[in-house]
Design an enzyme around this catalytic site. Sequence first.
Site, PDB file in Angstrom:
ATOM      1  N   ASP A 141      38.264  49.568  37.964  1.00  0.00           N
ATOM      2  CA  ASP A 141      39.159  50.031  36.915  1.00  0.00           C
ATOM      3  C   ASP A 141      39.610  51.422  37.345  1.00  0.00           C
ATOM      4  O   ASP A 141      38.807  52.354  37.365  1.00  0.00           O
ATOM      5  CB  ASP A 141      38.386  50.072  35.587  1.00  0.00           C
ATOM      6  CG  ASP A 141      39.193  50.657  34.444  1.00  0.00           C
ATOM      7  OD1 ASP A 141      40.291  51.200  34.691  1.00  0.00           O
ATOM      8  OD2 ASP A 141      38.716  50.577  33.291  1.00  0.00           O
ATOM      9  N   TYR A 147      26.738  56.590  30.144  1.00  0.00           N
ATOM     10  CA  TYR A 147      27.674  55.519  29.845  1.00  0.00           C
ATOM     11  C   TYR A 147      29.035  55.791  30.476  1.00  0.00           C
ATOM     12  O   TYR A 147      29.663  56.789  30.187  1.00  0.00           O
ATOM     13  CB  TYR A 147      27.833  55.324  28.328  1.00  0.00           C
ATOM     14  CG  TYR A 147      28.765  54.178  28.059  1.00  0.00           C
ATOM     15  CD1 TYR A 147      28.327  52.875  28.267  1.00  0.00           C
ATOM     16  CD2 TYR A 147      30.082  54.391  27.690  1.00  0.00           C
ATOM     17  CE1 TYR A 147      29.182  51.814  28.097  1.00  0.00           C
ATOM     18  CE2 TYR A 147      30.951  53.328  27.521  1.00  0.00           C
ATOM     19  CZ  TYR A 147      30.492  52.046  27.721  1.00  0.00           C
ATOM     20  OH  TYR A 147      31.347  50.984  27.562  1.00  0.00           O
ATOM     21  N   LYS A 205      31.481  49.313  30.907  1.00  0.00           N
ATOM     22  CA  LYS A 205      30.755  48.135  31.389  1.00  0.00           C
ATOM     23  C   LYS A 205      31.249  47.788  32.786  1.00  0.00           C
ATOM     24  O   LYS A 205      32.251  48.303  33.257  1.00  0.00           O
ATOM     25  CB  LYS A 205      30.992  46.964  30.437  1.00  0.00           C
ATOM     26  CG  LYS A 205      30.122  47.033  29.201  1.00  0.00           C
ATOM     27  CD  LYS A 205      28.699  46.598  29.488  1.00  0.00           C
ATOM     28  CE  LYS A 205      27.835  46.869  28.265  1.00  0.00           C
ATOM     29  NZ  LYS A 205      26.422  46.840  28.508  1.00  0.00           N
TER      30      LYS A 205
HETATM   31  C1  F6R Z   1      34.818  48.540  26.547  1.00  0.00           C
HETATM   32  C2  F6R Z   1      35.900  49.507  26.776  1.00  0.00           C
HETATM   33  C3  F6R Z   1      36.544  50.134  25.607  1.00  0.00           C
HETATM   34  C4  F6R Z   1      36.218  51.629  25.500  1.00  0.00           C
HETATM   35  C5  F6R Z   1      36.826  52.236  24.238  1.00  0.00           C
HETATM   36  C6  F6R Z   1      36.571  53.752  24.125  1.00  0.00           C
HETATM   37  O1  F6R Z   1      34.231  48.121  27.723  1.00  0.00           O
HETATM   38  O2  F6R Z   1      36.240  49.806  27.899  1.00  0.00           O
HETATM   39  O3  F6R Z   1      36.211  49.468  24.432  1.00  0.00           O
HETATM   40  O4  F6R Z   1      34.835  51.819  25.518  1.00  0.00           O
HETATM   41  O5  F6R Z   1      38.218  52.029  24.197  1.00  0.00           O
HETATM   42  O6  F6R Z   1      37.087  54.349  25.254  1.00  0.00           O
HETATM   43  P1  F6R Z   1      37.116  55.934  25.451  1.00  0.00           P
HETATM   44  O7  F6R Z   1      35.708  56.416  25.254  1.00  0.00           O
HETATM   45  O8  F6R Z   1      37.597  56.084  26.862  1.00  0.00           O
HETATM   46  O9  F6R Z   1      38.052  56.477  24.431  1.00  0.00           O
HETATM   47 MG    MG Z   2      39.015  51.143  31.443  1.00  0.00          MG
HETATM   48 MG    MG Z   3      37.606  46.743  32.321  1.00  0.00          MG
END
Ligand code: F6R
Ligand code: MG
Ligand code: MG
Length: 368
Positions: free
Chosen positions: A13, A230, A233
């Site tokens: 990603d 964290y 994933k």
């Molecule tokens: C799940 C995922 C999203 C982010 C969520 C918060 O794997 O990638 O659900 O965890 O959008 O993202 P941030 O912390 O970057 O705002």
């Molecule tokens: Mg992402």
């Molecule tokens: Mg992804």
Amino acid sequence: MGDKITLSVIKADVGGFVGHSGMHPELVDKANECLEKAKEKGLVIDFHVSSVGDDLELIMTHQKGRDNGEIHRMAWDTFLACTEVARKLKLYGAGQDLLADAFAGNVKGMGPGVAEMEFEERKSEPVIVFMADKTEPGAWNFPLFKMFADPFNTPGLVIDPNMHDGFLFEVHDLMAGKKVTFSLPEEMYDALVFIGAPGHYCIKNVFSKKTGEIAATSTTQRLNLMAGKYVGKDDPVLIVRCQSGLPAVGEVLEPFANPHLVSGWMRGSHRGPLMPVGHKNALPTRFDGPPRVVGLGFQLSGGCLVGPQDLLGDVAFDKAREQANDIANYMRRLGPFEPHRLNLDEMEYTTMPFVMDKLKERFRPIIE
Ligand code: F6R
Ligand code: MG
Ligand code: MG
């Protein structure tokens, strides 16, 4: 270097469009441009760039074997070039999976996910590359068990003499960094003790007992364990060879008709159904999900990737999608409660340690 072909899928990603939901076409264009150069140089035989959600997937064939430094460096450089595009467009989380500052010989342990298998191309070589978003490597445990060990899913285990001996399952303990191989069906009950816990134990490889050949391989990186915090994933990939003594294409696809619950939805902290979709629907939007899986089928021909066929886009999976939406509705109603939210031990990389730390003085013994 021999006659053998290596099929490498390396993914990362490097920026989402919009948020963590999807892929910007300019990233795919840039990756195609980089891989075209690698093909001209003779580094790869063929390639196909794809995506699922916010993950960019480089599907490549070559003759350099697994863990090859040149291939891994080229993939790393491709992700860097795509990151530059992502930064220019200010895409979300540009370069998020590139954990290391500089390439160190092998992309494993540096953030990107890697699934590679080396084999002699058969007379006809059908393979399927499954790519998932908003979930984790253990998501493949259930379908792999169904494909290679469940006669209710795979009648070939009963009626094809070349499959009747069963398969070897190489299982990795992601926490301890150890591996163990189970021979199925004899050791099925032992294997299930472990692979039924997909957050901890993952099926890395499956081998045919009849031929000793590799039949399936998956990505088993866990970014959080690498980064110590964290960082999302580890949206995984799975490669499965099909037919002629291995599960038929339809036996390989069949487990996805039952959308099982996987971890990784919203903030990597929720369970939800794994929805099988065609590539055009690989855009997890609702509550950043639900988790998606795409299955691209190829026939290999002298290492060339003939395809893809967008296998899970078939209308026969419409009901599975509908069921996944029903399950998603049900799970969403549970809100912050388990089992929609993950168990505490899987939440350790989220807010839990901070909240715990803040409140620790307020915890008193129940009987004072
Ligand atoms: C799940 C995922 C999203 C982010 C969520 C918060 O794997 O990638 O659900 O965890 O959008 O993202 P941030 O912390 O970057 O705002
Ligand atoms: Mg992402
Ligand atoms: Mg992804």
